[in-house]
Design an enzyme around this catalytic site. Structure first.
Site, PDB file in Angstrom:
ATOM      1  N   LYS A  37      47.026  35.194  50.111  1.00  0.00           N
ATOM      2  CA  LYS A  37      45.756  35.805  50.517  1.00  0.00           C
ATOM      3  C   LYS A  37      44.928  36.242  49.316  1.00  0.00           C
ATOM      4  O   LYS A  37      43.713  36.116  49.315  1.00  0.00           O
ATOM      5  CB  LYS A  37      46.000  37.018  51.431  1.00  0.00           C
ATOM      6  CG  LYS A  37      46.347  36.625  52.851  1.00  0.00           C
ATOM      7  CD  LYS A  37      46.155  37.788  53.804  1.00  0.00           C
ATOM      8  CE  LYS A  37      46.460  37.377  55.228  1.00  0.00           C
ATOM      9  NZ  LYS A  37      46.513  38.495  56.152  1.00  0.00           N
TER      10      LYS A  37
ATOM     11  N   LYS B  93      48.541  26.486  57.450  1.00  0.00           N
ATOM     12  CA  LYS B  93      48.723  27.178  58.728  1.00  0.00           C
ATOM     13  C   LYS B  93      47.368  27.340  59.437  1.00  0.00           C
ATOM     14  O   LYS B  93      46.351  27.534  58.776  1.00  0.00           O
ATOM     15  CB  LYS B  93      49.382  28.499  58.346  1.00  0.00           C
ATOM     16  CG  LYS B  93      49.286  29.624  59.236  1.00  0.00           C
ATOM     17  CD  LYS B  93      50.003  30.829  58.659  1.00  0.00           C
ATOM     18  CE  LYS B  93      48.960  31.837  58.222  1.00  0.00           C
ATOM     19  NZ  LYS B  93      49.423  33.188  58.112  1.00  0.00           N
TER      20      LYS B  93
ATOM     21  N   LYS C 262      42.657  32.360  61.132  1.00  0.00           N
ATOM     22  CA  LYS C 262      41.331  32.874  61.480  1.00  0.00           C
ATOM     23  C   LYS C 262      40.372  32.710  60.321  1.00  0.00           C
ATOM     24  O   LYS C 262      39.174  32.669  60.483  1.00  0.00           O
ATOM     25  CB  LYS C 262      41.404  34.385  61.756  1.00  0.00           C
ATOM     26  CG  LYS C 262      42.360  34.781  62.813  1.00  0.00           C
ATOM     27  CD  LYS C 262      42.570  36.300  62.806  1.00  0.00           C
ATOM     28  CE  LYS C 262      43.834  36.642  63.556  1.00  0.00           C
ATOM     29  NZ  LYS C 262      44.178  38.033  63.604  1.00  0.00           N
TER      30      LYS C 262
HETATM   31  P1  TYM Z   1      48.380  38.396  62.449  1.00  0.00           P
HETATM   32  O1  TYM Z   1      47.339  39.222  63.088  1.00  0.00           O
HETATM   33  O2  TYM Z   1      48.008  37.601  61.243  1.00  0.00           O
HETATM   34  O3  TYM Z   1      48.986  37.398  63.492  1.00  0.00           O
HETATM   35  C1  TYM Z   1      49.437  37.841  64.767  1.00  0.00           C
HETATM   36  C2  TYM Z   1      50.662  37.043  65.183  1.00  0.00           C
HETATM   37  O4  TYM Z   1      50.338  35.648  65.229  1.00  0.00           O
HETATM   38  C3  TYM Z   1      51.282  34.897  64.454  1.00  0.00           C
HETATM   39  N1  TYM Z   1      50.586  33.745  63.854  1.00  0.00           N
HETATM   40  C4  TYM Z   1      51.026  32.485  63.945  1.00  0.00           C
HETATM   41  N2  TYM Z   1      52.103  31.953  64.535  1.00  0.00           N
HETATM   42  C5  TYM Z   1      52.261  30.620  64.457  1.00  0.00           C
HETATM   43  N3  TYM Z   1      51.379  29.790  63.809  1.00  0.00           N
HETATM   44  C6  TYM Z   1      50.288  30.289  63.201  1.00  0.00           C
HETATM   45  N4  TYM Z   1      49.429  29.477  62.611  1.00  0.00           N
HETATM   46  C7  TYM Z   1      50.074  31.705  63.248  1.00  0.00           C
HETATM   47  N5  TYM Z   1      49.099  32.525  62.767  1.00  0.00           N
HETATM   48  C8  TYM Z   1      49.441  33.763  63.144  1.00  0.00           C
HETATM   49  C9  TYM Z   1      51.775  35.879  63.400  1.00  0.00           C
HETATM   50  O5  TYM Z   1      53.041  35.511  62.897  1.00  0.00           O
HETATM   51  C10 TYM Z   1      51.824  37.184  64.174  1.00  0.00           C
HETATM   52  O6  TYM Z   1      53.045  37.289  64.887  1.00  0.00           O
HETATM   53  N6  TYM Z   1      51.085  41.779  59.876  1.00  0.00           N
HETATM   54  C11 TYM Z   1      50.881  41.157  61.156  1.00  0.00           C
HETATM   55  C12 TYM Z   1      50.581  42.147  62.244  1.00  0.00           C
HETATM   56  C13 TYM Z   1      51.502  43.307  62.326  1.00  0.00           C
HETATM   57  C14 TYM Z   1      52.799  43.320  62.915  1.00  0.00           C
HETATM   58  C15 TYM Z   1      53.236  44.646  62.797  1.00  0.00           C
HETATM   59  C16 TYM Z   1      53.584  42.345  63.507  1.00  0.00           C
HETATM   60  C17 TYM Z   1      51.244  44.567  61.891  1.00  0.00           C
HETATM   61  N7  TYM Z   1      52.280  45.386  62.189  1.00  0.00           N
HETATM   62  C18 TYM Z   1      54.522  45.038  63.274  1.00  0.00           C
HETATM   63  C19 TYM Z   1      54.847  42.727  63.977  1.00  0.00           C
HETATM   64  C20 TYM Z   1      55.287  44.046  63.856  1.00  0.00           C
HETATM   65  C21 TYM Z   1      49.719  40.183  61.088  1.00  0.00           C
HETATM   66  O7  TYM Z   1      48.855  40.302  60.228  1.00  0.00           O
HETATM   67  O8  TYM Z   1      49.668  39.283  62.106  1.00  0.00           O
END
Ligand code: TYM
Length: 333
Positions: free
Chosen positions: A114, A198, A201
């Protein structure tokens, strides 16, 4: 004993098929199992690690709630809340940042990706974001964390932090060491324009992803324009090693059709890609279009979405407060 499930999603707009297949679809299944107590958090503190428009953030939080509900999470069964409304998250993150080691955070590949070449200009929040994530999870004695594959390393860090806290302060098992729930196959959905990246967004081209708010025509158009190659559909899994984009599309098909990759290959082997793309479009429209319509409908009733958050915040707060009070006692405050 029931499982305690916790997961989070950033309210940064454009929730997409990767978020859905990697995470939200599993949230729905977990929510439907009465053995589980589920908490799904809209992580607005995480969102501001990258610049956000303050005028849009609140609505993006609502849109994430609407996406959860439209996908099938029942706010009566699961707690849905936003992170910034429960102060214990920020407090625990600070305390745990004094437990986590620089060396551990330096290994986090997502920060490197990132921040890229602009590492010096990245926010400190972006760097320490996995510690906040650990705080989220550990405040609720979480036993299982459903996430996509890209979050695996952050969960390992969370486990290390929990264990070090328990050791340092001699409080055996006080912080529950959580287990990740990551699908074995297709836990990383790739960009429709580049099978080595991947789906995300932040990618500039909207054609690289299926948004959960896309309508039928947009979905069909994106699949039509998805990058592939001129060869017919593969006959064998081995043929996919060099065909990342086709592999990704077959993965998406398999997820939606509840089949494994081998079975999907059998269905289409030797056929034209256009024939496969048409079937994939049909599956995607059947799954995503109703969600997209429901999100739009729910967004018209902001007070309903705000009520879900308000209820969720109250419930989450009462759990998190007890834990943070104990954490403060343990560290000697
Ligand atoms: P975030 O908001 O980037 O993504 C949310 C969830 O979507 C999954 N994801 C994907 N899975 C498969 N293929 C993809 N291309 C893809 N893009 C996103 C992510 O793995 C995630 O499960 N740090 C985390 C949010 C978070 C969190 C937590 C998760 C904050 N606190 C505590 C679990 C437990 C994040 O930025 O996800």
């Amino acid at each position: 004993m029931s499982n305690k499930i916790f997961s989070g999603v950033q309210p940064t707009g454009n929730l997409h098929l990767g978020n859905y297949l990697g995470a939200i679809k599993n949230f729905v299944e977990l929510n439907n199992d009465t053995n589980n107590n589920c908490i799904f958090c809209v992580v607005d503190l995480h969102a501001i690690t990258i610049k956000q428009d303050p005028n849009k953030l609140k609505n993006n939080v609502r849109e994430t709630v609407a996406t959860f509900v439209a996908s099938g999470i029942d706010p009566k069964k699961s707690i849905i809340f936003n992170q910034s409304s429960v102060a214990a998250h920020s407090e625990a993150a600070w305390i745990l940042s004094c437990v986590a080691r620089m060396g551990w955070l330096n290994r986090m590949t997502q920060f490197k990706e990132k921040a890229g070449k602009e590492k010096e200009k990245a926010s400190i929040g972006l760097y320490s974001y996995p510690v906040l994530m650990a705080a989220d999870i550990l405040l609720y004695d979480t036993t299982h964390v459903p996430v996509g594959d890209d979050q695996k390393q952050h969960l390992e860090l969370c486990r290390d932090i929990a264990q070090k806290f328990n050791n340092d302060f001699k409080v055996d098992n006080f912080l529950q060491v959580p287990e990740p729930l990551i699908q074995k196959e297709f836990s990383r959905i790739m960009s429709l324009k580049d099978g080595s990246k991947k789906m995300s967004k932040s990618e500039l081209s909207d054609l690289s992803r299926i948004n959960l708010t896309d309508d039928q025509d947009q979905i069909k158009n994106k699949i039509k324009k998805a990058k592939t190659d001129p060869m017919p559909m593969p006959k064998d899994i081995k043929d996919l090693d060099e065909r990342l984009e086709v592999k990704n599309l077959l993965g998406i098909y398999s997820c939606l059709n509840n089949t494994n990759l081998q079975d999907s290959i059998e269905i289409f082997k030797g056929k034209n890609l256009s024939e496969f793309k048409e079937k994939l479009s049909d599956l995607l429209v059947a799954e995503i279009d109703p969600i997209s319509k429901e999100i739009k409908k729910l967004l018209e009733d902001k007070s309903y979405l705000d009520k879900i958050l308000l209820d969720g915040v109250e419930k989450a707060n009462s759990i998190a407060l007890k834990k943070i009070d104990r954490i403060k006692e343990i560290v000697g405050f």
